[in-house]
Design a protein around this motif. Structure first.
Motif, PDB file in Angstrom:
ATOM      1  N   ALA A 418       0.800  -1.231   0.000  1.00 36.51           N
ATOM      2  CA  ALA A 418       0.000   0.000   0.000  1.00 36.51           C
ATOM      3  C   ALA A 418       0.830   1.278   0.000  1.00 36.51           C
ATOM      4  O   ALA A 418       0.279   2.356  -0.192  1.00 36.51           O
ATOM      5  N   TRP A 419       2.145   1.185   0.202  1.00 32.18           N
ATOM      6  CA  TRP A 419       2.924   2.411   0.337  1.00 32.18           C
ATOM      7  C   TRP A 419       4.421   2.147   0.176  1.00 32.18           C
ATOM      8  O   TRP A 419       4.881   1.011   0.297  1.00 32.18           O
ATOM      9  N   GLU A 420       5.128   3.249  -0.056  1.00 31.06           N
ATOM     10  CA  GLU A 420       6.594   3.222  -0.062  1.00 31.06           C
ATOM     11  C   GLU A 420       7.181   4.040   1.092  1.00 31.06           C
ATOM     12  O   GLU A 420       8.214   3.676   1.654  1.00 31.06           O
ATOM     13  N   LEU A 421       6.524   5.152   1.447  1.00 32.94           N
ATOM     14  CA  LEU A 421       7.024   6.032   2.501  1.00 32.94           C
ATOM     15  C   LEU A 421       5.879   6.498   3.386  1.00 32.94           C
ATOM     16  O   LEU A 421       4.757   6.700   2.916  1.00 32.94           O
ATOM     17  N   ILE A 422       6.180   6.698   4.667  1.00 31.98           N
ATOM     18  CA  ILE A 422       5.218   7.288   5.602  1.00 31.98           C
ATOM     19  C   ILE A 422       5.991   7.991   6.707  1.00 31.98           C
ATOM     20  O   ILE A 422       7.014   7.481   7.188  1.00 31.98           O
ATOM     21  N   VAL A 423       5.541   9.184   7.098  1.00 32.10           N
ATOM     22  CA  VAL A 423       6.108   9.885   8.246  1.00 32.10           C
ATOM     23  C   VAL A 423       5.247   9.546   9.462  1.00 32.10           C
ATOM     24  O   VAL A 423       4.023   9.739   9.440  1.00 32.10           O
ATOM     25  N   ILE A 424       5.882   9.029  10.497  1.00 33.29           N
ATOM     26  CA  ILE A 424       5.179   8.675  11.735  1.00 33.29           C
ATOM     27  C   ILE A 424       5.826   9.446  12.880  1.00 33.29           C
ATOM     28  O   ILE A 424       7.054   9.405  13.054  1.00 33.29           O
ATOM     29  N   ASN A 425       5.019  10.136  13.641  1.00 34.50           N
ATOM     30  CA  ASN A 425       5.519  10.821  14.837  1.00 34.50           C
ATOM     31  C   ASN A 425       5.583   9.814  15.980  1.00 34.50           C
ATOM     32  O   ASN A 425       4.578   9.507  16.605  1.00 34.50           O
ATOM     33  N   ASN A 426       6.759   9.294  16.230  1.00 34.24           N
ATOM     34  CA  ASN A 426       6.956   8.339  17.320  1.00 34.24           C
ATOM     35  C   ASN A 426       7.312   9.061  18.605  1.00 34.24           C
ATOM     36  O   ASN A 426       7.991  10.090  18.579  1.00 34.24           O
ATOM     37  N   ILE A 427       6.872   8.524  19.721  1.00 31.96           N
ATOM     38  CA  ILE A 427       7.365   8.965  21.018  1.00 31.96           C
ATOM     39  C   ILE A 427       8.599   8.136  21.337  1.00 31.96           C
ATOM     40  O   ILE A 427       8.560   6.899  21.270  1.00 31.96           O
ATOM     41  N   ALA A 428       9.705   8.796  21.641  1.00 31.35           N
ATOM     42  CA  ALA A 428      10.938   8.072  21.945  1.00 31.35           C
ATOM     43  C   ALA A 428      10.717   7.155  23.135  1.00 31.35           C
ATOM     44  O   ALA A 428      10.189   7.570  24.168  1.00 31.35           O
ATOM     45  N   LYS A 429      11.092   5.911  22.980  1.00 32.54           N
ATOM     46  CA  LYS A 429      10.921   4.930  24.050  1.00 32.54           C
ATOM     47  C   LYS A 429      12.077   5.026  25.040  1.00 32.54           C
ATOM     48  O   LYS A 429      13.092   5.669  24.790  1.00 32.54           O
ATOM     49  N   ILE A 430      11.899   4.329  26.151  1.00 34.21           N
ATOM     50  CA  ILE A 430      12.845   4.462  27.251  1.00 34.21           C
ATOM     51  C   ILE A 430      14.168   3.755  26.981  1.00 34.21           C
ATOM     52  O   ILE A 430      15.189   4.055  27.588  1.00 34.21           O
ATOM     53  N   GLU A 431      14.179   2.801  26.038  1.00 32.10           N
ATOM     54  CA  GLU A 431      15.427   2.139  25.672  1.00 32.10           C
ATOM     55  C   GLU A 431      15.368   1.760  24.194  1.00 32.10           C
ATOM     56  O   GLU A 431      14.292   1.663  23.604  1.00 32.10           O
ATOM     57  N   PRO A 432      16.531   1.573  23.547  1.00 33.72           N
ATOM     58  CA  PRO A 432      16.581   1.483  22.084  1.00 33.72           C
ATOM     59  C   PRO A 432      15.714   0.399  21.462  1.00 33.72           C
ATOM     60  O   PRO A 432      15.094   0.624  20.420  1.00 33.72           O
ATOM     61  N   LEU A 433      15.651  -0.777  22.053  1.00 34.62           N
ATOM     62  CA  LEU A 433      14.919  -1.876  21.433  1.00 34.62           C
ATOM     63  C   LEU A 433      13.409  -1.667  21.451  1.00 34.62           C
ATOM     64  O   LEU A 433      12.678  -2.416  20.796  1.00 34.62           O
ATOM     65  N   GLN A 434      12.959  -0.646  22.175  1.00 34.13           N
ATOM     66  CA  GLN A 434      11.528  -0.362  22.210  1.00 34.13           C
ATOM     67  C   GLN A 434      11.096   0.575  21.080  1.00 34.13           C
ATOM     68  O   GLN A 434       9.905   0.843  20.927  1.00 34.13           O
ATOM     69  N   GLN A 435      12.036   1.047  20.276  1.00 37.93           N
ATOM     70  CA  GLN A 435      11.659   1.938  19.181  1.00 37.93           C
ATOM     71  C   GLN A 435      10.713   1.199  18.226  1.00 37.93           C
ATOM     72  O   GLN A 435      10.913   0.025  17.910  1.00 37.93           O
ATOM     73  N   PHE A 436       9.716   1.910  17.723  1.00 41.41           N
ATOM     74  CA  PHE A 436       8.613   1.287  16.999  1.00 41.41           C
ATOM     75  C   PHE A 436       9.057   0.597  15.714  1.00 41.41           C
ATOM     76  O   PHE A 436       8.431  -0.366  15.269  1.00 41.41           O
TER      77      PHE A 436
END
Length: 519
Positions: A418-436
């Motif tokens: 359905a897509w090639e690109l999307i901008v998502i406003n992520n909230i920074a997680k408390i540690e790196p592996l939790q990034q979306f």
């Protein structure tokens, strides 16, 4: 107008702000009965175990609680647990539960409820699947539960305490088992508010839980006493920024979250309002569809990374530099740099269109359409997407903007065709592996082959200091070379409270409202 500049502190800091009128009436009163909050986005469901949407956690955190939470220094702190311990081999966490904690139906929380709730979270939450794959919760006593990890993780307590996304909420055993992999139909928690009504497209109504049993201690971040100081909390969904601003200034809304930056001067001139910023932990990330199409090739991703004028995109989306910080080239934002340090040399340089065009040629780009999916309801992500489209056209890419309603966008982003690109406003997680963008099943579909050995080193590290070293030396190199996303920068949200209310607190990227009182 009172303007308080929030000082960003590594981790997350809570700042109390004195502000406004009560009950959406626009009139000051000696007591606060109702708080009406304008909120720009509506979640497709309000079960943060299943949903990764920010509103699902931000709003429903008033209803549910967790075993651990974060104090004002970002440290793991008992909430529904009375105490906890972590084994020296980082494979076992033991929780002694608080007694006589009531659910909203009047039943008393016990170990069976916690085990059922936590095992549901472990099985169905994307965040849990990545950090705790193969882990289980077991009842070890009537008042004690144990988490057993398949692989060690010295940051386990930190992940369990994180309160901004995919929270490991506790509900009754019956409710957890009935819901399974689907969103809960009964929002039955232990928090300071009960779930009263969700009028889709209009509002979410919550009522004070008069039998609430708070944790011990003074309020500190998300920890301590969460007793509500008012009877009713209503979130009015306001996807139209002009509606949000007009309602705030008229007194219809007591609090307005995620206000449009373009209205800052107008709101600053209003003597009935106080404005403030959350921490700069919102991260507008450009996601690539790495599963199929052009951006499955890392050279195409690199072309976009080196060819974009990120500052121009940030300026368009966030209006003024006081609201954002330029990209630091790191997985984690500058607000968390004390905990997760990143080399200064990682900062991206100015846009290099010639290099971008060269890389696109090497990737074999032959003029095919590149779809950027977005939604006008996505606010800043939409504004960023419009500038992104123009910049990509300048690189010779046939970029097309496809606009959907917010619910459809969240569905479309899970579809690789359905897509090639999307901008998502992520909230920074408390540690790196939790990034979306880390889990392979999340939008973008990040390959795990190169990341897996780094994750093994990270999770087997004996201390958080050792984990920080793996992050700085290995994970950051992977982020720079693999390019799972392009981080455009980090930003704060602008919020306002009408004069006459105090006790509203910013914590990380969201607001704590249960502490609000009439001044």
């Amino acid at each position: 107008m009172k303007w308080n500049r929030l000082a960003a502190v590594a981790g997350a800091c809570a700042v109390t702000m004195a502000v406004s009128a009560c009950g959406g009436s626009g009139e000051t009163s000696g007591s606060l009965d109702e708080l009406t909050v304008a909120y720009p986005q509506e979640a497709s469901n309000f079960d943060p175990v299943i949903s990764t949407e920010v509103p699902a956690t931000d709003l429903i955190r008033n209803v549910f609680e967790t075993l651990l939470t974060q104090n004002d220094k970002g440290e793991p702190t008992p909430m529904l647990a009375e105490s906890f311990t972590q084994s020296t081999d980082n494979r076992t966490l033991t929780f002694v539960l608080r007694q006589d904690v009531k659910f909203h139906d009047g039943s008393i929380m016990d170990a069976d409820d916690v085990v059922a709730s936590m095992n549901r979270w472990l099985e169905h939450s994307a965040a849990a699947q990545y950090s705790f794959k193969g882990a289980t919760f077991e009842k070890t006593d009537d008042n004690e539960v144990t988490m057993k990890l398949k692989t060690p993780n010295s940051a386990a307590a930190l992940v369990l305490a994180y309160g901004e996304s995919s929270i490991p909420l506790i509900t009754t055993a019956e409710n957890a088992e009935a819901a399974g992999s689907a969103p809960m139909t009964e929002n039955l928690g232990t928090g300071p508010f009960t779930f009263t009504a969700w009028n889709k497209g209009q509002n979410l109504q919550l009522s004070r839980f008069d039998d609430y049993t708070p944790a011990e201690g003074e309020p500190s971040g998300l920890a301590g006493d969460r007793t509500a100081n008012f009877e009713k909390l209503t979130y009015e969904f306001t996807p139209d920024p002009s509606t949000e601003v007009a309602g705030l200034q008229s007194g219809k809304y007591d609090v307005a979250e995620v206000l449009p930056y373009d209205n800052f001067d107008q709101l600053e001139a209003d003597s009935n309002l106080s404005l403030d910023l959350t921490d700069k932990v919102s991260m507008p990330n450009l996601y690539f569809n790495k599963k199929e199409g052009l951006f499955a090739d890392v050279k195409a991703r690199e072309a976009v990374a080196v060819g974009l004028d990120r500052e121009a995109i940030l300026k368009s989306a966030y209006s003024d530099a006081k609201f954002y910080e330029s990209a630091n080239g790191c997985m984690m934002p500058s607000a968390l740099s004390n905990q997760w340090p990143c080399a200064e040399g990682e900062q991206p340089g100015p846009a290099d269109t010639a290099k971008a065009e060269e890389l696109l040629g090497e990737a074999g780009y032959d003029g095919e359409k590149v779809r950027i999916i977005t939604s006008r309801d996505a606010g800043r992500a939409y504004q960023a997407s419009t500038v992104l489209q123009q910049q990509l056209k300048g690189l010779g890419i046939d970029a097309e903007l496809e606009n959907f309603d917010y619910a459809t966008l969240n569905s479309k982003r899970t579809e690789p065709d359905a897509w090639e690109l999307i901008v998502i406003n992520n909230i920074a997680k408390i540690e790196p592996l939790q990034q979306f963008y880390i889990p392979e099943d999340n939008p973008g579909w990040t390959e795990q082959k190169e990341l897996d050995p780094i994750v093994d080193d990270y999770q087997s590290a004996e201390t958080v200091d050792d984990q920080q070293k793996v992050y700085a030396e290995q994970m950051q190199e992977w982020f720079t070379s693999y390019i799972p996303v392009v981080n455009l920068g980090s930003a704060a949200d602008l919020y306002a409270v009408r004069d006459g209310i105090e006790g509203v607190q910013a914590f990380g990227g969201s607001l704590i409202l249960w502490s609000a009182t009439a001044r």
